[in-house]
Design a protein around this motif. Structure first.
Motif, PDB file in Angstrom:
ATOM      1  N   ASN A 142       0.748  -1.220  -0.014  1.00  0.00           N
ATOM      2  CA  ASN A 142      -0.024   0.126   0.126  1.00  0.00           C
ATOM      3  C   ASN A 142       0.993   1.227   0.038  1.00  0.00           C
ATOM      4  O   ASN A 142       0.417   2.271  -0.060  1.00  0.00           O
ATOM      5  N   PHE A 144       2.324   4.687  -0.631  1.00  0.00           N
ATOM      6  CA  PHE A 144       2.102   5.626  -1.837  1.00  0.00           C
ATOM      7  C   PHE A 144       3.028   6.791  -1.558  1.00  0.00           C
ATOM      8  O   PHE A 144       3.716   6.944  -2.542  1.00  0.00           O
ATOM      9  N   PHE A 145       3.162   7.273  -0.315  1.00  0.00           N
ATOM     10  CA  PHE A 145       3.930   8.712  -0.366  1.00  0.00           C
ATOM     11  C   PHE A 145       5.193   8.418  -0.728  1.00  0.00           C
ATOM     12  O   PHE A 145       5.791   9.129  -1.502  1.00  0.00           O
ATOM     13  N   LEU A 166       5.792   8.078  -4.243  1.00  0.00           N
ATOM     14  CA  LEU A 166       5.695   9.371  -5.039  1.00  0.00           C
ATOM     15  C   LEU A 166       6.740  10.179  -4.918  1.00  0.00           C
ATOM     16  O   LEU A 166       7.165  10.896  -5.934  1.00  0.00           O
ATOM     17  N   GLN A 173       0.450   1.809  -6.335  1.00  0.00           N
ATOM     18  CA  GLN A 173      -0.362   2.868  -5.718  1.00  0.00           C
ATOM     19  C   GLN A 173      -0.277   4.033  -6.542  1.00  0.00           C
ATOM     20  O   GLN A 173      -1.392   4.862  -6.659  1.00  0.00           O
ATOM     21  N   LEU A 177      -1.933   3.777  -9.694  1.00  0.00           N
ATOM     22  CA  LEU A 177      -3.423   3.857  -9.243  1.00  0.00           C
ATOM     23  C   LEU A 177      -4.045   5.219  -9.058  1.00  0.00           C
ATOM     24  O   LEU A 177      -5.113   5.391  -9.248  1.00  0.00           O
ATOM     25  N   ARG A 178      -3.320   5.971  -8.383  1.00  0.00           N
ATOM     26  CA  ARG A 178      -3.818   7.369  -8.201  1.00  0.00           C
ATOM     27  C   ARG A 178      -3.893   8.061  -9.510  1.00  0.00           C
ATOM     28  O   ARG A 178      -5.106   8.608  -9.750  1.00  0.00           O
ATOM     29  N   LEU A 236      -7.237   6.375 -10.929  1.00  0.00           N
ATOM     30  CA  LEU A 236      -8.496   6.441  -9.946  1.00  0.00           C
ATOM     31  C   LEU A 236      -8.474   7.906  -9.651  1.00  0.00           C
ATOM     32  O   LEU A 236      -9.810   8.427  -9.701  1.00  0.00           O
ATOM     33  N   LEU A 237      -7.715   8.679  -9.379  1.00  0.00           N
ATOM     34  CA  LEU A 237      -8.038  10.242  -8.874  1.00  0.00           C
ATOM     35  C   LEU A 237      -7.775  11.166  -9.683  1.00  0.00           C
ATOM     36  O   LEU A 237      -8.169  12.216  -9.454  1.00  0.00           O
ATOM     37  N   THR A 262      -9.369  -0.994  -9.412  1.00  0.00           N
ATOM     38  CA  THR A 262      -9.330  -1.083  -8.219  1.00  0.00           C
ATOM     39  C   THR A 262      -9.387  -2.659  -7.727  1.00  0.00           C
ATOM     40  O   THR A 262      -8.442  -3.034  -6.843  1.00  0.00           O
ATOM     41  N   ALA A 297      -6.054  -4.221  -7.868  1.00  0.00           N
ATOM     42  CA  ALA A 297      -5.090  -4.090  -6.953  1.00  0.00           C
ATOM     43  C   ALA A 297      -5.687  -4.522  -5.674  1.00  0.00           C
ATOM     44  O   ALA A 297      -4.731  -4.843  -4.777  1.00  0.00           O
ATOM     45  N   SER A 332      -5.259   0.709   0.788  1.00  0.00           N
ATOM     46  CA  SER A 332      -4.454   1.766   0.956  1.00  0.00           C
ATOM     47  C   SER A 332      -5.562   2.878   0.841  1.00  0.00           C
ATOM     48  O   SER A 332      -6.566   2.936   0.406  1.00  0.00           O
ATOM     49  N   VAL A 366      -5.228   5.125  -1.274  1.00  0.00           N
ATOM     50  CA  VAL A 366      -5.410   5.634  -2.711  1.00  0.00           C
ATOM     51  C   VAL A 366      -6.547   4.867  -3.246  1.00  0.00           C
ATOM     52  O   VAL A 366      -7.494   5.328  -3.915  1.00  0.00           O
TER      53      VAL A 366
END
Lengths: 291, 314
Positions: A210, A212-213, A216, A228, A231-232, A235-236, A262, A265, B135, B137
């Motif tokens: 998981n 992410f940061f 990034l 992740q 995915l961002r 998805l976002l 989603t 994942a 997560s 996300v």
């Protein structure tokens, strides 16, 4: 007496109803995701977007997630590698640290314990940590995802608590046979610690999967993007162009594509979860007894 | 103690005890080495790096040769027009999360504890722990999807004759969405620690209370809650230690231009100013300000708990 049991039954019913409602609140979004990803989008629209069960099941949208341009398979592989190697590193360094600190007779134990404990209360913060990682040349390497987060002091304390519960007599007899502490750790202590290793291994693995940061900020090279981060984007930030093959005749709808991504994942987690659930609850119990 | 033999004492008389100990426990210290190196490099070196908050850090000069500027970076932050909105957003989001999110795991744990059907209890636990393992996300993506114009929530609202709303673009809903999604993701898992504490209560206490004619509610008030209190206090102290953390990943992922005024928090500000605009010294100062407030709160709450005769962390 009779009134008491009557009240009891009412309380029981109320509690059951509330707990069922809470469980439904957790399940519905997941059910929605599964349904949208498997149902032709025209059907979803026909039902006004209120869909909690798939109809006319199609795997079309999953096909896009795995098309030859898609960043998902590569990100999957990279994240898998980081998760496996990272978890192994984490478990080793945590066990190496926890074992000596579980020995009450070790001189300096309390001082060293404080060195670790203090980092739970105070830290350098985002920018100074970033500058250290950068000056070590870890930017754009997968090591940046495995080494800086290798140990969680909280997990180390859980493991230390578990180790202190192992009877000293086992280790003493091995010592009489001439074994040193490192041999004892690998031959006797770790084999006896499978429950706590499984629990903490799962915690670490979930953390890496998981993550992410860190990914990034430490990974700028697109070819090394983790799941992740990809995915961002999908998805976002709704960046779906890479999911659409060059020869596509019509543009696929956005929502089911996102929901299929989603699911891709989440599926490993869904498969492992029921199987490993008892381990991590056990692990938290161990930690809670003597935190 | 039990490991000291007469031979050891004899050796110790002639040698520096420090060196004797190092030698005697050399394998244990050897095992500690990787962890110690790791904690120094990845936890204490960044703490040393905090000095750039008091300097005008320049990449080419390095940390040591960059000039000192005293508290200039802090003054700049405190006098910034953006300081108060940032503080308000951070504290409000965090306090709402504590107010609404902290009691829920306790209540769910108390309810689960009353359930007599073991397989029902296990099923509920399995279900409600799950979101913790997703997560932010994924959860963020779910929230945006569920709240999108053609998503499930608006679908339900229009089905019952209401009008659909662009939830994510409305400042008045943003903090509520943050708090509710945090509760959705973490409350179930939050019960684990309380379930452990509940499992540790001596059943004899309940048996004795039943014999004395205590009702279910009386038992909960006089046995269960007092037994749970130390755990609750410890969790609260720990929680106060992150009062300035409003949930970085969650806010970062859900923040969009239309809710910036109510959703921008210290962490997202530090990220933008520090990593995107590379104002390293200034953003480090802002980050340090945040950490110091956190420490004050954890020590303060701990002190109050101690004075009140309750459990404390240290």
């Amino acid at each position: 007496m009779r009134r008491e049991s009557w009240q009891d039954n009412i309380t029981q019913v109320v509690i059951y109803v509330i707990l069922v409602v809470i469980s439904l609140i957790v399940i519905v979004p997941i059910l929605y995701t599964i349904s949208v990803s498997l149902t032709p989008y025209a059907d979803t629209l026909k039902r006004g977007g209120v869909i909690l069960w798939p109809t006319n099941i199609t795997f079309e949208y999953y096909g896009y997630v795995f098309n030859e341009n898609s960043p998902v398979p590569r990100a999957y592989l990279i994240t898998g590698i980081v998760t496996v190697i990272g978890t192994a590193i984490s478990l080793l360094i945590t066990a190496f640290t926890a074992y000596p600190l579980s020995k009450r007779y070790l001189p300096g134990r309390n001082g060293i314990m404080w060195i670790f404990f203090f980092t739970m209360l105070f830290g350098g913060g985002l920018i100074p940590t970033y500058l250290v990682i950068r000056s070590l040349g870890l930017i754009n390497t997968l090591w940046a995802l495995m080494i800086p987060s290798a140990m969680s002091v909280y997990n180390m304390i859980i493991m230390r608590t578990f180790f202190s519960g192992i009877p000293d007599s086992l280790e003493e007899s091995a010592k009489l046979d001439g074994a040193n502490d490192i041999t004892i750790l690998f031959r006797i202590v770790l084999p006896l610690s499978m429950p706590v290793l499984a629990t903490l291994g799962l915690f670490y693995a979930v953390g890496k999967w998981n993550m992410f940061f860190d990914a990034l900020i430490y990974i700028n090279d697109r070819s090394k993007y983790t799941l992740q981060v990809v995915l961002r984007e999908i998805l976002l930030m709704s960046q779906l162009t890479e999911l659409i093959p060059e020869r596509a005749s019509a543009l696929p709808p956005q929502l089911p594509l996102q929901m299929a991504t989603t699911m891709v994942a989440v599926i490993p987690m869904l498969c492992l979860y029921p199987f490993l659930q008892r381990y991590f609850v056990q692990g938290v119990m161990i930690g809670a007894i003597k935190g | 103690m039990n490991d000291i033999t007469i031979a050891d004492v004899r050796v110790a008389k002639h040698q520096n005890p420090f060196i004797t100990n190092i030698h005697k426990y050399r394998y244990l210290y050897l095992l500690l080495l990787p962890g110690l190196i790791w904690v120094i490099v990845f936890r204490y070196l960044p703490m040393y790096g905090i000095v750039i908050a008091f300097k005008d850090y320049n990449i080419f000069k390095g940390i040591n040769d960059s000039p000192w500027v005293g508290l200039a970076n802090f003054n700049r932050f405190f006098q910034d027009n953006y300081f108060w909105p940032l503080m308000r957003n951070t504290l409000l989001i965090s306090l709402y999360k504590i107010m609404f999110g902290f009691p829920i795991p306790i209540i769910i744990a108390l309810m689960l504890n009353e359930v007599r059907n073991i397989s029902f209890k296990r099923t509920v636990q399995t279900v409600i722990y799950f979101p913790h393992f997703l997560s932010w996300v994924i959860v963020g993506g779910l929230i945006v999807t569920l709240l999108s114009p053609d998503g499930l929530i608006n679908g339900l609202i229009t089905m019952f004759g209401g009008e659909s709303t662009t939830w994510m673009a409305r400042p008045e809903y943003f903090r509520t969405i943050l708090v509710l999604s945090d509760i959705w993701k973490e409350s179930g898992w939050g019960t684990v620690i309380y379930m452990a504490a509940l499992a540790g209560i001596d059943p004899q206490l309940y048996e004795a209370a039943v014999i004395d004619g205590a009702s279910r509610l009386q038992r909960m008030r006089h046995i269960t809650l007092p037994s749970l209190m130390p755990t609750i206090i410890i969790m609260l102290i720990l929680r106060m230690g992150s009062i300035m953390d409003a949930g970085f990943e969650q806010v970062f992922l859900l923040l969009n231009p239309s809710v910036m005024a109510v959703g921008d928090i210290i962490d997202t500000f530090v990220y933008r100013v520090g990593l995107e605009q590379q104002q390293y010294s200034f953003s480090t100062a802002v980050g340090l300000f945040k950490s110091v407030i956190n420490i004050i709160f954890v020590v303060g709450t701990n002190y109050i708990a101690q004075k009140a005769g309750q459990e404390s962390l240290f």
